[in-house]
Design a protein around this motif. Structure first.
Motif, PDB file in Angstrom:
ATOM      1  N   ILE A  44       1.034  -1.037   0.218  1.00 28.55           N
ATOM      2  CA  ILE A  44       0.208  -0.059  -0.165  1.00 28.55           C
ATOM      3  C   ILE A  44       0.853   1.218   0.081  1.00 28.55           C
ATOM      4  N   THR A  45       0.629   2.127  -0.843  1.00 31.44           N
ATOM      5  CA  THR A  45       1.183   3.358  -0.911  1.00 31.44           C
ATOM      6  C   THR A  45       0.520   4.586  -0.627  1.00 31.44           C
ATOM      7  N   VAL A  46       0.687   5.527   0.139  1.00 29.45           N
ATOM      8  CA  VAL A  46       0.112   6.600   0.550  1.00 29.45           C
ATOM      9  C   VAL A  46       0.868   7.907   0.205  1.00 29.45           C
ATOM     10  N   GLY A  47       0.190   8.506  -0.925  1.00 32.25           N
ATOM     11  CA  GLY A  47       0.791   9.719  -1.355  1.00 32.25           C
ATOM     12  C   GLY A  47       0.466  11.105  -0.701  1.00 32.25           C
ATOM     13  N   VAL A  48       1.453  11.813  -0.333  1.00 36.85           N
ATOM     14  CA  VAL A  48       1.341  12.809   0.720  1.00 36.85           C
ATOM     15  C   VAL A  48       1.862  14.124   0.026  1.00 36.85           C
ATOM     16  N   ALA A  49       0.707  14.986  -0.344  1.00 31.06           N
ATOM     17  CA  ALA A  49       1.167  16.194  -1.054  1.00 31.06           C
ATOM     18  C   ALA A  49       1.203  17.441  -0.037  1.00 31.06           C
ATOM     19  N   MET A  50       2.438  18.104   0.022  1.00 33.57           N
ATOM     20  CA  MET A  50       2.524  19.295   1.174  1.00 33.57           C
ATOM     21  C   MET A  50       2.739  20.596   0.287  1.00 33.57           C
ATOM     22  N   PRO A  51       2.312  21.644   0.772  1.00 36.08           N
ATOM     23  CA  PRO A  51       2.532  22.792   0.007  1.00 36.08           C
ATOM     24  C   PRO A  51       4.031  23.357  -0.230  1.00 36.08           C
ATOM     25  N   THR A  52       4.600  23.433   0.948  1.00 38.00           N
ATOM     26  CA  THR A  52       5.817  24.237   0.979  1.00 38.00           C
ATOM     27  C   THR A  52       6.955  23.857   1.865  1.00 38.00           C
ATOM     28  N   GLU A  53       8.099  23.952   1.824  1.00 36.48           N
ATOM     29  CA  GLU A  53       9.209  23.794   2.903  1.00 36.48           C
ATOM     30  C   GLU A  53       9.493  24.843   3.326  1.00 36.48           C
ATOM     31  N   GLU A  70       4.963   4.862   7.814  1.00 34.27           N
ATOM     32  CA  GLU A  70       6.266   3.859   7.481  1.00 34.27           C
ATOM     33  C   GLU A  70       6.140   3.176   8.899  1.00 34.27           C
ATOM     34  N   ALA A  71       5.703   3.626  10.057  1.00 32.71           N
ATOM     35  CA  ALA A  71       5.845   2.797  11.155  1.00 32.71           C
ATOM     36  C   ALA A  71       4.849   1.486  11.056  1.00 32.71           C
ATOM     37  N   LEU A  72       3.692   1.842  10.176  1.00 28.83           N
ATOM     38  CA  LEU A  72       2.494   0.844  10.137  1.00 28.83           C
ATOM     39  C   LEU A  72       2.874   0.046   8.863  1.00 28.83           C
ATOM     40  N   GLY A  73       4.001   0.085   8.376  1.00 30.43           N
ATOM     41  CA  GLY A  73       4.644  -0.772   7.524  1.00 30.43           C
ATOM     42  C   GLY A  73       4.056  -0.195   5.809  1.00 30.43           C
ATOM     43  N   TYR A  74       3.377   1.019   5.711  1.00 29.04           N
ATOM     44  CA  TYR A  74       3.173   1.418   4.328  1.00 29.04           C
ATOM     45  C   TYR A  74       4.218   2.129   3.822  1.00 29.04           C
ATOM     46  N   GLN A  75       4.074   2.316   2.384  1.00 27.54           N
ATOM     47  CA  GLN A  75       5.035   2.907   1.688  1.00 27.54           C
ATOM     48  C   GLN A  75       4.669   4.445   1.786  1.00 27.54           C
ATOM     49  N   VAL A  76       5.444   5.360   1.455  1.00 27.62           N
ATOM     50  CA  VAL A  76       4.999   6.889   1.389  1.00 27.62           C
ATOM     51  C   VAL A  76       5.567   7.599   0.444  1.00 27.62           C
ATOM     52  N   ASP A  77       4.856   8.370  -0.313  1.00 25.63           N
ATOM     53  CA  ASP A  77       5.495   9.153  -1.263  1.00 25.63           C
ATOM     54  C   ASP A  77       5.111  10.620  -0.960  1.00 25.63           C
ATOM     55  N   LEU A  78       5.916  11.219  -0.330  1.00 28.47           N
ATOM     56  CA  LEU A  78       6.110  12.340   0.370  1.00 28.47           C
ATOM     57  C   LEU A  78       6.577  13.459  -0.799  1.00 28.47           C
ATOM     58  N   GLN A  79       5.653  14.498  -0.950  1.00 22.41           N
ATOM     59  CA  GLN A  79       6.239  15.689  -1.871  1.00 22.41           C
ATOM     60  C   GLN A  79       6.027  16.916  -1.639  1.00 22.41           C
ATOM     61  N   TYR A  80       6.793  17.775  -1.698  1.00 28.87           N
ATOM     62  CA  TYR A  80       6.472  19.400  -1.434  1.00 28.87           C
ATOM     63  C   TYR A  80       6.421  20.181  -2.896  1.00 28.87           C
ATOM     64  N   ALA A  81       5.748  21.113  -2.749  1.00 28.41           N
ATOM     65  CA  ALA A  81       5.367  21.558  -4.123  1.00 28.41           C
ATOM     66  C   ALA A  81       5.992  23.175  -4.211  1.00 28.41           C
TER      67      ALA A  81
END
Ligand code: GAL
Length: 385
Positions: A44-53, A70-81
């Motif tokens: 399972i992959t969760v996409g995480v879209a964040m606005p800015t760094e 990730e602690a629950l074992g999921y894949q994470v695709d984290l992106q900042y825009a």
């Protein structure tokens, strides 16, 4: 999601697709096991879209969401825009194309994601709006946020308390009759939260403007005029500089400035100090509010420069978004605690609202340091480690 869960139990798949469509089916807690075998969390992959760094809070949000998933074992695709709308839409398109199963999105422009969300819905990908409501789309399945109107009420109240018009218990101080000059700033007009913050604050301030205790000397009181595109510190500094020139260069006293966000607060403070006010509250710097307990502002509060901020514990928001994502993955309906407030223009989005705390200097230790949000060293240096 459905693709993967179909490999598992049919009941689970059905429940999930119902939940994903916002249909709110009864759900199944057995979605991960069944005839076809078990779905591994790592599938399972969760996409995480964040606005800015550029603002630490979003870095903290992104990291907390990623670590928790990730602690629950999921894949994470984290992106900042980088606060760029086309970048964010591309990132979300990309997440969908590369097989995200759930999307968690903190939008830049709440109205700019309609076509991305259509694509997500077409593939039964549940969409969770994170902190900021996504507008003009029926394909927003859930909203996790803080009570945004309450944030504004807290900001308006903190302004009055900082100015000595209310005491710490919120009671009107008898000899603080005014009139006191204030100026108003609001957040980004394309962020749905900004209106809630401003309305909440004005619900507290307007009665005192009406009775003459407070005077917005520039006359600039409507949201569009006082809004700050993209919550920009530089834009806020330059608007404050213009206000100082247009309205206060005759020596009129400015007592306080309503600021909806710590970055904006720091821009305002730089402008005030730039004309020789302060350098701190004791030396006459006007009272400036804030939001987010950003470390640079927490230091300024500790040093008696910025008056207050509003603490939104991003760890709790991240945790809540993970609980909601988990519910969707399990084919359950996430628990909402507000099903009335957040109409996105197409539908009322079921929401989970968290509470906030106001932080003055004396609250830094109990609220921020004891809870390990910031260390005492970070507060002293103003830099996140
Ligand atoms: C808002 C958010 C605030 C603040 C602001 C600027 O959407 O609710 O907490 O972070 O954006 O980033």
């Amino acid at each position: 999601m459905r693709r993967k869960i179909t490999m598992a139990a049919t009941a689970g798949a059905l429940a999930l697709s119902l939940a994903a469509c916002g249909g709110g089916g009864a759900g199944s807690t057995e979605g991960e096991e069944g005839a076809g075998g078990e779905v591994d969390a790592s599938d399972i992959t969760v996409g995480v879209a964040m606005p800015t760094e550029t603002s630490e809070r979003w870095i903290a949000d992104g990291n907390a969401v990623k670590d928790g998933l990730e602690a629950l074992g999921y894949q994470v695709d984290l992106q900042y825009a980088g606060d760029d709308i086309p970048t964010q839409t591309q990132q979300i398109d990309q997440m969908i194309t590369s097989g995200a199963d759930v999307l968690i999105i903190a939008s830049i422009d709440g109205t700019a994601l309609t076509s991305q969300l259509e694509n997500a819905a077409a593939q039964d990908i549940p969409v969770i709006a994170y902190d900021r409501l996504i507008r003009d789309s029926e394909n927003v399945d859930f909203y996790v946020t803080f009570d945004n109107f309450a944030v504004g009420v807290a900001q308006g109240t903190a302004l009055l308390r900082g100015m000595g018009i209310l005491d710490a218990a919120g009671t009107r101080v008898a000899d603080a009759a005014g009139p006191f000059n204030i100026e108003l700033f609001a957040g980004s007009p394309d962020d749905n939260n900004a209106g809630f913050f401003f309305e909440g604050a004005m619900s507290v301030l307007q009665p005192l403007i009406d009775d003459g205790t407070l005077v917005v000397k520039s006359g600039q009181t409507d949201f569009d005029t006082v809004a700050t595109l993209r919550w920009s510190q530089e834009a806020a500094q330059s608007r404050m500089e213009n206000l100082l020139t247009s309205t206060y260069s005759d020596g009129s006293m400015l007592a306080g400035v309503l600021s909806p966000f710590d970055g904006i607060s720091r821009g305002i403070i730089t402008a005030l100090q730039g004309v020789g006010m302060g350098p701190d509250i004791e030396a006459g710097l006007p009272i400036v509010t804030g939001q987010d307990a950003e470390i640079a502002s927490v230091k300024l509060i500790n040093d008696g420069v910025q008056s207050s901020t509003i603490f939104k514990d991003t760890r709790k928001l991240a945790e809540q978004s993970i609980t909601v994502a988990q519910a969707f993955i399990d084919g359950e309906e996430p628990e909402a605690n507000d099903t009335e407030t957040y109409d996105n223009g197409i539908k009322v989005v079921p929401s989970y609202l968290l509470t906030v705390d106001t932080v003055f200097a004396e609250d830094i230790a109990p609220l921020l340091v004891d809870s390990e949000y910031w260390t005492a060293d970070e507060v002293a240096s103003g830099v996140a480690e």
